[in-house]
Design a protein around this motif. Structure first.
Motif, PDB file in Angstrom:
ATOM      1  N   HIS A   1     -20.864  70.565 -54.813  1.00 28.40           N
ATOM      2  CA  HIS A   1     -20.911  71.248 -56.254  1.00 28.40           C
ATOM      3  C   HIS A   1     -22.193  71.172 -57.014  1.00 28.40           C
ATOM      4  O   HIS A   1     -22.850  71.920 -57.842  1.00 28.40           O
ATOM      5  N   MET A   2     -22.976  70.004 -56.647  1.00 28.14           N
ATOM      6  CA  MET A   2     -24.128  69.732 -57.224  1.00 28.14           C
ATOM      7  C   MET A   2     -25.303  70.634 -56.729  1.00 28.14           C
ATOM      8  O   MET A   2     -26.053  71.104 -57.646  1.00 28.14           O
ATOM      9  N   LEU A   3     -25.249  70.858 -55.609  1.00 31.92           N
ATOM     10  CA  LEU A   3     -26.599  71.579 -55.041  1.00 31.92           C
ATOM     11  C   LEU A   3     -26.193  73.007 -54.929  1.00 31.92           C
ATOM     12  O   LEU A   3     -27.196  73.720 -54.310  1.00 31.92           O
TER      13      LEU A   3
ATOM     14  N   SER B   1     -20.628  77.481 -61.761  1.00 30.51           N
ATOM     15  CA  SER B   1     -22.002  77.101 -61.108  1.00 30.51           C
ATOM     16  C   SER B   1     -23.145  78.345 -60.860  1.00 30.51           C
ATOM     17  O   SER B   1     -23.966  77.820 -60.408  1.00 30.51           O
TER      18      SER B   1
ATOM     19  N   ILE C   1     -21.960  70.415 -64.057  1.00 22.45           N
ATOM     20  CA  ILE C   1     -22.752  69.121 -63.194  1.00 22.45           C
ATOM     21  C   ILE C   1     -23.871  69.797 -62.573  1.00 22.45           C
ATOM     22  O   ILE C   1     -24.833  69.184 -62.228  1.00 22.45           O
ATOM     23  N   ASN C   2     -23.579  71.076 -61.960  1.00 18.83           N
ATOM     24  CA  ASN C   2     -24.689  71.761 -61.336  1.00 18.83           C
ATOM     25  C   ASN C   2     -25.619  72.106 -62.129  1.00 18.83           C
ATOM     26  O   ASN C   2     -26.907  72.034 -61.670  1.00 18.83           O
TER      27      ASN C   2
ATOM     28  N   SER D   1     -28.988  69.142 -62.670  1.00 24.32           N
ATOM     29  CA  SER D   1     -30.257  69.050 -61.803  1.00 24.32           C
ATOM     30  C   SER D   1     -31.287  69.617 -61.988  1.00 24.32           C
ATOM     31  O   SER D   1     -32.223  69.440 -61.503  1.00 24.32           O
TER      32      SER D   1
ATOM     33  N   ARG E   1     -22.422  59.393 -61.288  1.00 25.03           N
ATOM     34  CA  ARG E   1     -22.590  60.774 -60.372  1.00 25.03           C
ATOM     35  C   ARG E   1     -23.455  61.605 -61.420  1.00 25.03           C
ATOM     36  O   ARG E   1     -24.332  62.278 -60.887  1.00 25.03           O
TER      37      ARG E   1
ATOM     38  N   TYR F   1     -27.042  60.321 -61.259  1.00 22.38           N
ATOM     39  CA  TYR F   1     -27.494  60.792 -59.840  1.00 22.38           C
ATOM     40  C   TYR F   1     -28.039  62.235 -59.849  1.00 22.38           C
ATOM     41  O   TYR F   1     -29.133  62.634 -59.594  1.00 22.38           O
ATOM     42  N   THR F   2     -27.047  63.085 -60.508  1.00 25.37           N
ATOM     43  CA  THR F   2     -27.433  64.547 -60.417  1.00 25.37           C
ATOM     44  C   THR F   2     -28.549  64.713 -61.284  1.00 25.37           C
ATOM     45  O   THR F   2     -29.492  65.582 -61.011  1.00 25.37           O
TER      46      THR F   2
ATOM     47  N   THR G   1     -31.892  63.597 -58.375  1.00 25.07           N
ATOM     48  CA  THR G   1     -31.643  64.910 -57.321  1.00 25.07           C
ATOM     49  C   THR G   1     -32.675  66.094 -57.758  1.00 25.07           C
ATOM     50  O   THR G   1     -32.653  66.339 -58.921  1.00 25.07           O
ATOM     51  N   MET G   2     -33.351  66.546 -56.799  1.00 23.96           N
ATOM     52  CA  MET G   2     -34.096  67.961 -57.033  1.00 23.96           C
ATOM     53  C   MET G   2     -33.358  69.065 -56.516  1.00 23.96           C
ATOM     54  O   MET G   2     -32.775  68.958 -55.177  1.00 23.96           O
ATOM     55  N   PRO G   3     -32.989  70.228 -57.096  1.00 22.25           N
ATOM     56  CA  PRO G   3     -32.230  71.400 -56.406  1.00 22.25           C
ATOM     57  C   PRO G   3     -33.006  71.962 -55.318  1.00 22.25           C
ATOM     58  O   PRO G   3     -34.179  72.370 -55.622  1.00 22.25           O
TER      59      PRO G   3
END
Lengths: 304, 348
Positions: free
Chosen positions: A96-98, A184, B226-227, B230, B294, B297-298, B302-304
């Motif tokens: 989901h994050m990436l 997203s 959340i996406n 980042s 979380r 962290y995101t 984190t790097m996309p």
């Protein structure tokens, strides 16, 4: 000898004070089947008799079918329960994050056609035809048929000539609605091969009120005829709101957190055969696209 | 929205809360709460999209039900005890009914189910008003109810802490995460209310500060998922450093400000011989800490994996006034060493 049934209204001389006698007749007439509201009724083809059967009369009760259904639903429930331990919607949170691309429908065999339903104006008495089959080597799907704009001769319908293909609503256990969450992403990505006809892509989002159930967000898909595949990327900000095919004045952007289905419609009034081959349908995130909504949201021609 | 209408609604919001604060009669307090509800409805429907209308409808139903229950409880109390005074709610039935009505107003478990869906359908600014300002008036009334039996408050508080943590576990929408965070924090406030009302106030003010700073940060980077967190480092790098600290403060980690109310509440609960409840609440807050971590962290760690052909958003100067965010972020992060002063302020 049976007693005579009262089927006529008493002499009008006695009822001169009552303006409309039909409401009186209703009280002694047989109880009519309760009628549902217009928004709740399905489509009734013009010229066909009205069906007043309650919904449960059309259900065929079958014990073995019921058992299979219970097994299927409990299996789905178990899968959903354990999917929560993997992450939201069964995907790990890192996805989901990436994630930046996601393929939603790819046609790799006959089983993939079960998620789609096709329809044309034959249901309202027209003469179009539409079929869906798996393409060559089980790599694509082919939507083909014949379009005919002759309206059905029922005295009511004035226009005709459409064919459509729509994804079925995803269902969770016990036939609960499940939604696609595309928040997203911001772009629809299709790989298609058409015959030069202009199609309409419709995205159906979840609504709350009954009068919104025919709302859909549409945009055009212009196909280029020829042997080469087309990669079409349409930002979701370009989709405009229509209700029953009519574009609305009060526009707003498409919310991507609860999407029910996607569909393709052909209604270009050009009679003849058509074909549309689809490789996959997906969504992607285009960081360069920062537009929220392509159309005006403020009120034009405001009342003074 | 026309400026005149907008300012009328904002003033009505303030008027409703002020009326409830200033009232000693149940009827006037109820009127203030109703004015608050009705004033925020048009603000929620400013954007004409189905999700906002759905959120507004659900909010209205929940609040109307709670208001009706509250009025019924007040009238019943007047019938049973003969008084309309807010402090004279002595009968156990009416006291419980009032508590439950106000719990539904603010979104305490098990009457919380409207909150995540409503927050999801609103803009971040309206969600901020809902999470902060709209809690003040009902809280003022809850604060004044002095129940003989604290079990209702303990049950509501514990359930809210657990549900708030568990519910936010598998969420990717930031507004829903903030809704569950709100439920959990309200649980902590209600848990300690029968034993130490000043601690409830302290927790409330700390929560308001932390929530305000978090909402403002998300508004600045314009992110609701959340996406998209980042890539916030490309928009405003400073926030990438401060938001994790705000989130960890919300999670209650020392040496940040958010640790202060949790520490004092656990201490007070232990003094009241409620160590198992304190343990359960502390363990349940680990769920909340998990999803705060979380998000941190995101956003920060984190790097996309961008495509080479993709471009990052422009680093534009923020158009909003960032002074409130700066002030609340500072207080959210650095207030723990001032604990003795704060305790002296709140213990009266």
């Amino acid at each position: 000898m049976s007693l005579p049934t009262i089927s006529r209204v008493p002499a009008s001389g006695l009822l001169r004070s009552i303006r409309d006698l039909r409401w009186l007749l209703r009280s002694i007439a047989p109880l009519a089947t309760p009628r549902r509201a217009l928004t709740q009724m399905g489509y009734r083809r013009p010229g066909q008799p009205r069906e007043d059967k309650p919904p449960w009369w059309r259900v065929k009760f079958d014990f073995s079918k019921g058992l299979k259904g219970m097994k299927r639903h409990f299996t789905l429930l178990k899968e959903e329960f354990f999917a929560q331990f993997v992450g939201p919607m069964g995907k790990p949170i890192i996805e989901h994050m990436l994630e930046q691309n996601q393929v939603l429908w790819e046609f790799r065999g006959p089983h993939s056609l079960q998620e789609w339903t096709i329809s044309c104006d034959r249901e309202i008495g027209g003469k179009s035809e539409v079929y869906l089959k798996v393409g060559r080597n089980n790599e694509t799907c082919l939507l083909y048929g014949t379009l005919c704009s002759d309206p059905p001769k029922d005295g009511e319908t004035r226009y005709s000539g459409y064919c459509t293909m729509r994804a079925k609503q995803p269902l969770a256990s016990f036939d609960r609605k499940r939604y696609h969450d595309w928040s997203s992403f911001n772009t629809l990505h299709l790989r298609i091969r058409g015959d030069g006809r202009p199609w309409m892509i419709n995205v159906i989002a979840e609504t709350y009120y009954t009068h919104q159930k025919d709302d859909m967000y549409s945009y055009f898909l212009y196909t280029r005829g020829g042997p080469y595949w087309q990669d079409v990327k349409i930002p979701f900000s370009k989709f405009f709101l229509a209700h029953r095919g009519r574009v609305q004045d009060d526009q707003h952007e498409l919310w991507l957190d609860k999407i029910n289905a996607i569909g393709f419609t052909l209604g270009d009034k050009a009679d003849g055969p058509f074909q549309l081959e689809i490789d996959f349908i997906g969504v992607c995130k285009d960081y360069a696209h920062t537009e929220d909504f392509a159309y005006e949201k403020y009120k034009r021609n405001p009342e003074v | 929205m026309a400026p005149f209408v907008y300012s009328t609604l904002i003033i009505s919001l303030g008027l409703g809360t002020a009326m409830t604060f200033a009232s000693t009669h149940w009827y006037l307090a109820w009127m203030g709460i109703e004015i608050n509800t009705l004033a925020i409805i048009p603000l929620m429907t400013q954007n004409h999209n189905p999700r906002a209308i759905e959120a507004t409808t659900k909010y209205f139903f929940a609040q109307a039900t709670a208001s009706a229950t509250l009025l019924f409880a007040a009238v019943s109390n007047a019938f049973l005890t003969g008084g309309w005074d807010i402090l004279q709610i002595n009968h156990p039935l009416t006291s419980t009914l009032t508590t439950l009505a106000l719990a539904m107003k603010i979104g305490l478990a098990p009457l919380h189910s409207w909150m995540p869906e409503v927050m999801q359908g609103l803009s971040l600014l309206t969600g901020l008003i809902l999470s902060t300002w709209q809690k003040l008036a009902p809280f003022c009334l809850i604060y004044q109810i002095q129940p003989d039996n604290p079990n209702v408050f303990i049950t509501l508080g514990l359930l809210s802490v657990i549900v708030g943590g568990w519910g936010g576990f598998n969420q990717v929408q930031l507004r829903k995460i903030l809704a569950y965070s709100s439920i959990a924090h309200l649980g902590w406030m209600i848990l300690i209310l029968p034993f130490s009302p000043p601690l409830t106030l302290l927790t409330l003010f700390t929560y308001l500060m932390m929530t305000f700073s978090l909402f403002s940060s998300f508004m600045l980077v314009r992110t609701t998922h959340i996406n998209s967190l980042s890539i916030s480092w490309a928009k405003i790098p400073t926030l990438t450093a401060s938001v994790p600290l705000i989130l960890l403060s919300l999670g209650g980690l020392p040496p940040l400000t958010g640790f202060l109310p949790k520490w004092l509440i656990l201490q007070e609960l232990t003094k009241q011989d409620l160590a198992p409840i304190a343990t359960l609440a502390a363990l349940s807050s680990l769920f909340s800490l998990y999803f705060y971590l979380r998000l941190s962290y995101t956003m920060t760690l984190t790097m996309p994996p961008n495509n080479p052909a993709g471009t990052l958003p422009w680093r534009l100067n923020p158009q909003h006034n960032t002074l409130p965010l700066a002030l609340t972020t500072t207080t959210t992060i650095f207030l723990l060493p001032a604990t003795p002063t704060i305790l002296a302020l709140f213990t009266f």
